[in-house]
Every structure is written in structure tokens, then in C-alpha cells.
Design an enzyme around this catalytic site. Structure first.
Site, mmCIF file in Angstrom:
data_model
loop_
_atom_site.group_PDB
_atom_site.id
_atom_site.type_symbol
_atom_site.label_atom_id
_atom_site.label_comp_id
_atom_site.label_asym_id
_atom_site.label_seq_id
_atom_site.Cartn_x
_atom_site.Cartn_y
_atom_site.Cartn_z
ATOM 1 N N SER A 39 -5.780 6.080 3.499
ATOM 2 C CA SER A 39 -5.611 5.500 4.834
ATOM 3 C C SER A 39 -5.426 6.554 5.921
ATOM 4 C CB SER A 39 -4.410 4.547 4.836
ATOM 5 O OG SER A 39 -3.237 5.210 4.365
ATOM 6 N N GLY A 76 -5.330 2.798 0.883
ATOM 7 C CA GLY A 76 -4.746 2.458 -0.412
ATOM 8 C C GLY A 76 -5.324 3.225 -1.578
ATOM 9 N N ASN A 105 -0.796 8.143 -1.970
ATOM 10 C CA ASN A 105 -0.467 6.863 -2.607
ATOM 11 C C ASN A 105 0.029 7.053 -4.037
ATOM 12 O OD1 ASN A 105 -1.088 4.918 -0.505
ATOM 13 N ND2 ASN A 105 -3.212 5.550 -0.737
ATOM 14 N N ASP A 186 5.516 1.906 10.501
ATOM 15 C CA ASP A 186 5.783 1.931 9.062
ATOM 16 C C ASP A 186 6.325 3.283 8.598
ATOM 17 O OD1 ASP A 186 3.557 3.578 9.130
ATOM 18 O OD2 ASP A 186 2.219 2.159 8.146
ATOM 19 N N HIS A 189 2.042 6.205 8.478
ATOM 20 C CA HIS A 189 0.744 6.510 9.067
ATOM 21 C C HIS A 189 0.880 7.099 10.475
ATOM 22 C CE1 HIS A 189 -0.113 3.300 6.076
ATOM 23 N NE2 HIS A 189 -1.125 4.113 5.788
#
Length: 210
Positions: A39, A76, A105, A186, A189
Site C-alpha cells: 500500500s 495488503g 505487512n 491510521d 500510511h
């Protein structure tokens, strides 16, 4: 003797002219730079045109116009997922340079660092065997995962690069991850405003290859 010299000179001139005609085509041959990431490179939370990969493509249009940037990043994505997709991407695009931005991830899910290192190593070897130069973008995870895990995770990138002859870039979120205004809500990011900084972090290592 004169006939021999005439043929020799004529052959030399023909070969010289042929080289002059072929050289511009070879020098201007288009090459592909493939970015395989998650991402962070898929411009999560913004348009693709705002992401660092798109910024890279626009910059190379001026500085290295022989390169076409292909962004094969998926939000992801893990190193295992990248490993599964890479052979098809190499066959399709035949890249001259492969930039691997994977592993974040894996760390967030607590996957073993040894598994990450193995996947990065296999991807690097696949790309190099296909004739591409490889750049591994360094990644780090929050310290709450424990000092031992975070250290092993960080070292996975350097070890994979060393084992395969790939190029290694520093932590690509350096100067970004610790600044709240550069991170989305979040906390994972980067924002659109942070994308030029990401490119700034990656570019020196990439230009050494190009």
C-alpha cells in the site's frame, strides 16, 4: 593489391556507417522499471497520481526518458504474495530494474523475519536471473513488537541484498513515520504531502542503478 585495399576500405566504411545507424536505436531503447510493493507504493488513501511512484515516473520522463515505470503494487501485499506474482511480471514486462517495496505487512502480522528474508532473497534472485538490477527498499516496524523482532526484521533487507548482490536503500519512511502531519489517521500510511519525501529517500539509491 590495390583491389584488396579498396575492398578493405569499403568494408570498413560500411561497418562504420552501420554502427552509426544502429547506435542511436540502441542508446534510445526503452527500458522498464518495475515497482513491486504494497500500500505504501499503491498510494493508499489517495489517487495513484499523487503517490511516490507516479512522482518518480514524472521525474524520470525528464532525467531518464528511456525508462518506463510500471507500478505493480497492491495494498495488503506481503513478501509471499509478491514472490508468487513476480515470475509473471518478469515475463510480461521484462524489466531492466526491479524495485521491491515489500515486508511491511509481514512485520505488522508478526511473520517470522527469517521467512521475510527468504522471500526477499528469492525475489531478488528471480529478478537478477531475468537480467534486472534489483533495489530493496528498507522498511521498519514500530518498537512495540520488541527489540529482538524489530532488529531481525530490519536486518532481513540488508541480508537479502548481501546474499544476492541486490542494491539496498535505507528506511524509505525516514523523516515521515515519526511526523504526525505526514501520516494518515491510521498511523501507518503516509499522506499525499509526504510522497515527495518518500521519493527523496528512494531516489539516491535508485539513481546509482540508473
Amino acid at each position: 593489391m590495390q583491389h584488396f585495399l579498396f575492398n578493405l576500405i569499403r568494408t570498413t566504411l560500411v561497418l562504420g556507417l552501420s554502427c552509426l545507424l544502429v547506435w542511436p536505436a540502441v542508446a534510445g531503447q526503452q527500458r522498464t522499471l518495475l515497482v513491486l510493493g504494497d500500500s505504501i507504493s499503491a498510494a493508499y488513501g489517495m489517487s495513484l497520481e499523487e503517490g511516490w511512484v507516479a512522482l518518480l515516473a514524472r521525474q524520470l520522463e525528464d532525467s531518464h526518458p528511456q525508462y518506463t515505470v510500471v507500478n505493480a503494487s497492491i495494498s495488503g501485499e506481503t513478501s509471499a504474495g509478491g514472490l508468487r506474482r513476480l515470475p509473471g511480471l518478469l515475463e510480461q514486462h521484462k524489466p531492466a530494474v526491479v524495485v521491491l517495496e515489500l515486508g511491511g505487512n509481514d512485520g505488522l502480522r508478526g511473520y517470522p523475519p527469517g521467512q521475510l528474508q527468504q522471500n526477499l532473497t528469492r525475489m531478488s534472485r528471480l529478478a537478477r536471473d531475468a537480467g534486472a538490477e534489483v533495489l530493496l527498499l528498507g522498511m521498519e516496524i514500530p518498537p512495540n513488537y520488541g527489540a529482538r523482532y524489530t532488529r531481525a526484521f530490519r536486518e532481513s533487507f540488508a541480508r537479502a541484498a548481501e546474499a544476492t548482490g541486490a542494491h539496498a536503500a535505507p528506511f524509505m519512511l525516514d523523516g515521515v513515520a515519526t511526523r504526525e502531519h505526514m501520516m494518515q489517521d491510521d498511523g501507518i500510511h503516509p499522506t499525499a504531502d509526504a510522497q515527495p519525501k518518500l521519493l527523496e529517500n528512494v531516489l539516491p539509491s535508485l539513481l546509482e542503478i540508473l
